[in-house]
Design a protein around this motif. Structure first.
Motif: not given
Length: 512
Positions: A455-467
């Motif tokens: 999840i954190v890797a996706k955020r660091d790739e620029g993805v918006a995350v709703l958890l």
């Protein structure tokens, strides 16, 4: 760590499990397990998903019969062919998913299956009086005439515990009892557990939360791959060493996360109103933004609108008013496939078994559920089985999905591996918005570590995350901003560095 002055358990065994083995076709679920529970003791049972905890508890509670081995209660060898036998021996079990009838009141739920009658009439008044006595004795106030569906989750759990005590249980099995409670409710539960212990009750406490184990347990037993690998004293052991015992390797309990460098708004929810399955208001003018390269965590007790919010955003539930915009496009009430494709989103649903997979389909087919109609997996009306199998092998290796084969039915995997299968499918394609609802519910520390890092890797790739998570530790560990939901509304949105467990817990309980 235990509170000072905790009740010391008696030496006499209340329950003994001796060399218990349980074999299912092709699988040894339990192998020669020895376990002892003493009178007046809280014994924590830890283990990975698939370690054999549930199988062992189901044997103790009479739902399964062992292939080999012996169970002794109060020093006497016993055989249990059903939960009724276990109840008659003073064993009660509070399941993770409550075994209550929502439309019935507390009295009727508690005496269901062991009805008290006066002639042909149910003796409700007498049972209600007994419930009041138990509630006062164990400091668990509850209205005997209240309807279950009208009660908060924490009170429903009290009803489950009172139901076991009403059946005169001396041994209580608590399966993930804190998974849907606020921090304040967890402290209330622990106070009840300590009171039960002080009055001689014996408790087996199953949880994945290592902090809780160190806080409440007298002794800790750890299962790994169906075998007992050791015991530990909560006064001398650490979370890290417990996690290593469970998994067999060093585990990073909190993923490293640099400060967010947020970008443009990816998800906009504006004044969303929606009804639940009963036609009642579930979302009341909910507004929320999620930006690229940030994780917005939604905290709250289960049943406060989080499920409906995710369903509206992903097209699984219609909104009665308001708008959902993804990447600037209006996706309000759009079909799920359009939202997935045009919005470049992935969705890890909170109920993986019902909404995230098809249990009878193979692992390979589950891994292409949202892409089977595209090349290289199909050409016209023909599916390319070789391409699907090759793709599945790659994802199984990359996401550590433990399965005998990609041809194995997804429903036969352990819960943790089913979750990793869903995560593998959803995370393995280009996305701009990740919606993760309860991404680590009911899975072990090793799998949690892996999914959190993804999840954190996706955020660091620029993805918006709703958890969306009912686990406050998860929200606090991963989020850059925290939105708290109560009664279908967002009561507050806080930057992570301004949020504390206490402040979020109060907001979750509706205290402003």
């Amino acid at each position: 760590m235990r509170r000072k002055g905790a009740h010391e358990p008696a030496d006499s065994p209340k329950l003994e499990v001796r060399k218990i083995t349980k074999v299912f076709p092709g699988v040894i679920a339990n192998k020669e397990i020895d376990l002892t529970l003493r009178e007046g003791e809280i014994l924590a049972l830890l283990g990975e998903n698939g370690a054999g905890k549930s199988t062992l508890m189901n044997i103790i509670y009479g739902l399964y019969q062992p292939t080999a081995g012996e169970i002794r209660v109060n020093g006497r060898s016993v055989e249990m062919h059903s939960p009724r036998d276990a109840i008659d021996l003073g064993i009660g079990m509070v399941h993770q998913h409550f075994q209550l009838v929502p439309v019935m009141n507390v009295v009727d739920n508690i005496m269901l299956g062991s009805e008290s009658v006066n002639g042909v009439l149910l003796n409700r008044d007498s049972v209600a009086a007994q419930i009041q006595q138990l509630a006062e004795r164990y400091n668990m106030p509850v209205d005997p005439n209240a309807v279950i569906e009208d009660l908060p989750v924490g009170i429903q759990q009290r009803v489950e515990i009172l139901k076991a005590l009403y059946r005169q249980a001396d041994i209580l099995i608590l399966d993930e009892p804190t998974s849907v409670l606020t921090p304040q409710e967890i402290e209330g539960l622990f106070a009840v557990m300590e009171l039960l212990r002080s009055q001689g009750k014996s408790i087996i406490f199953i949880t994945h939360k290592l902090k809780e184990v160190l806080r409440i347990a007298d002794r800790i037993a750890v299962l790994r791959r169906g075998e007992m690998v050791g015991e530990a004293d909560p006064a001398t052991v650490s979370q890290e060493s417990l996690a290593a015992m469970m998994v067999g390797r060093t585990v990073i309990l909190e993923v490293e996360k640099k400060r967010a460098s947020v970008g443009e708004v990816v998800l906009q929810a504006r004044e969303i109103q929606a009804l639940n399955d009963l036609g009642e208001p579930a979302l009341r003018a909910v507004s929320l933004d999620v930006r690229a390269a940030e994780i917005v965590g939604v905290a709250g007790v289960q049943g406060n609108g989080q499920t409906e919010l995710v369903e509206v955003i992903t097209g699984l539930r219609a909104t009665s008013s308001g708008h959902v915009l993804i990447n600037g496009r209006d996706m309000t009430n759009a079909p799920p496939r359009r939202i997935t494709e045009e919005g470049a989103i992935c969705h890890v649903p909170e109920d993986r078994y019902t909404y995230g997979m098809v249990d009878a389909y193979s692992v390979a087919d589950n891994l292409v559920l949202n892409a089977y109609f595209k090349p290289p997996f199909s050409s016209g009306m023909t599916m390319n089985e070789q391409a699907i199998a090759q793709y599945a092998e790659e994802l199984v290796a990359r996401f550590d999905v433990r399965t005998p084969s990609v041809k194995t039915p997804g429903g036969s995997l352990s819960g943790g591996n089913q979750q990793k299968m869903v995560v593998a499918r959803e995370f393995s394609r280009p996305i701009r918005l990740l919606i993760a609802a309860q991404p680590t519910r009911g899975i072990d520390v090793g799998s949690i570590e892996f999914i959190h890092s993804q999840i954190v890797a996706k955020r660091d790739e620029g993805v918006a995350v709703l958890l969306v998570s009912y686990e406050l530790d998860e929200i606090m560990a991963l989020s850059d901003r925290i939105a708290v939901m109560f009664h279908g509304q967002i009561s507050a949105i806080l930057p992570r560095d301004q949020a504390t467990r206490a402040s979020i817990g109060l907001l979750m309980a509706g205290v402003q």
